[in-house]
Scaffold this motif. Sequence first.
Motif, PDB file in Angstrom:
ATOM      1  N   PHE A 218       0.824  -1.203   0.000  1.00 32.42           N
ATOM      2  CA  PHE A 218       0.000   0.000   0.000  1.00 32.42           C
ATOM      3  C   PHE A 218       0.864   1.262   0.000  1.00 32.42           C
ATOM      4  O   PHE A 218       1.069   1.888   1.035  1.00 32.42           O
ATOM      5  N   GLY A 219       1.351   1.626  -1.168  1.00 33.45           N
ATOM      6  CA  GLY A 219       2.074   2.889  -1.335  1.00 33.45           C
ATOM      7  C   GLY A 219       3.578   2.733  -1.218  1.00 33.45           C
ATOM      8  O   GLY A 219       4.073   2.071  -0.296  1.00 33.45           O
ATOM      9  N   ASN A 220       4.304   3.319  -2.176  1.00 37.44           N
ATOM     10  CA  ASN A 220       5.781   3.365  -2.064  1.00 37.44           C
ATOM     11  C   ASN A 220       6.297   4.780  -2.299  1.00 37.44           C
ATOM     12  O   ASN A 220       7.413   4.988  -2.737  1.00 37.44           O
ATOM     13  N   ASP A 221       5.394   5.743  -1.979  1.00 30.85           N
ATOM     14  CA  ASP A 221       5.776   7.149  -2.156  1.00 30.85           C
ATOM     15  C   ASP A 221       5.752   7.897  -0.825  1.00 30.85           C
ATOM     16  O   ASP A 221       5.550   9.108  -0.777  1.00 30.85           O
ATOM     17  N   TYR A 222       5.932   7.160   0.274  1.00 28.77           N
ATOM     18  CA  TYR A 222       6.025   7.812   1.585  1.00 28.77           C
ATOM     19  C   TYR A 222       7.433   8.377   1.777  1.00 28.77           C
ATOM     20  O   TYR A 222       8.388   7.928   1.126  1.00 28.77           O
ATOM     21  N   ASP A 223       7.543   9.314   2.702  1.00 29.05           N
ATOM     22  CA  ASP A 223       8.830   9.917   2.997  1.00 29.05           C
ATOM     23  C   ASP A 223       9.603   9.018   3.971  1.00 29.05           C
ATOM     24  O   ASP A 223       9.801   9.327   5.144  1.00 29.05           O
ATOM     25  N   THR A 224       9.998   7.851   3.458  1.00 30.24           N
ATOM     26  CA  THR A 224      10.763   6.866   4.236  1.00 30.24           C
ATOM     27  C   THR A 224      11.894   6.378   3.327  1.00 30.24           C
ATOM     28  O   THR A 224      11.844   6.629   2.116  1.00 30.24           O
ATOM     29  N   PRO A 225      12.902   5.680   3.870  1.00 31.03           N
ATOM     30  CA  PRO A 225      14.068   5.322   3.023  1.00 31.03           C
ATOM     31  C   PRO A 225      13.708   4.590   1.733  1.00 31.03           C
ATOM     32  O   PRO A 225      14.265   4.893   0.684  1.00 31.03           O
TER      33      PRO A 225
END
Length: 338
Positions: A218-225
């Motif tokens: 569910f989503g790979n555009d979060y502000d995480t590494p």
Amino acid sequence: MKIFLAGGAGYIGTHTAVELLNNGYEVVIVDDYANSCPEAVARVEELTGKKVALYEADVQDEQAMERIMRAEKPDTVIHFAGLKAVGESVQQPLRYYRNNINTTLSLLEAMEAVGVDKFIFSSSATVYGAQNPSPYKEDMPKGLCTNPYGWTKSMMEQILADAVVAYPRLGVVLLRYFNPIGAHESGRIGEDPQGIPNNLMPYVSQVAIGQRQELTIFGNDYDTPDGTCLRDYIHVVDLAEGHLKAVEFSENHQGIDVFNLGTGKPYSVLDIVNTFQEVNQVPVKYTIGPRRAGDLPICYADASKAKAVLGWEAKKTLADMCRDSWNWQKHNPKGYRK
Ligand code: UD1
């Protein structure tokens, strides 16, 4: 000492029962099998070689709780019972509020009537809400929850905080779980979701065994590494040991105390998928989908209070969690249903 496990036939309850029995405690399990089954308790007995006093009853039924407590005279109640599917709670909020809050009220009323005064509650990291930054600390003010399930946990914490003011003999320990995964290393007990799993690890395991085609991340555009969400995954056996420590702590405890049960180490959804594939040498097909409503980008614990006060810390690695989840799934492809 005797410990009363409300909802004790479920995933976390059975693992806790094993730890308690292996450490010399007597265990009473009360469950209506709404999301569990007697076979899970039979396996607890098989693993430990000890007997469990088992009652089929709805924890909302105050008279039944009182009757069982009078018969068993437990020293401590651990409250695992409850509905816990986030999406379903949005569809059926009244059912969630009625069920979860009634179970807590009925246990407290029965305890008051019978004179049981130690209570340990399964709470959740969800009570920190979106406003607080991770790592979450127990002294942060609680936040706004994103769904009715989360609100029931937050409200039940409040009910317990009010109860200790009115009943000074009462001792309450709130355990805020992060993301429990894994299974007992024997592969005899584990998580057995009904229908399509909502949570990540059961879904990954079911894809690996071929029951589901692919995982949607569910989503790979979060502000995480790596762009996927970060969570504090904790092995369910470590979590069960946390309950054991909480039981020891609660023996001489009055008032209310709260502890995070997490590892303090965040991992991403991709970390889970990659570690699972690596340690188990099995492919997990996945695709990237849109974000899921209500998901927080980052959620992990400051786990220092439980270490300092309870003398507990999580020991198992992400590889252990992935290996044990797969071992359970492989040996029980249909869960407890033969
Ligand atoms: C949720 C609840 C938590 C509850 C827990 C157990 C919130 C914010 N969190 O945790 O309170 O205690 O469930 O029911 O209400 N994921 C995928 N694909 C999937 C499934 C999950 O990518 O098919 C991702 C999610 O986006 C998330 C991570 O995996 O980033 C973990 O999800 P999940 O196992 O559902 O747990 P939480 O949402 O963290």
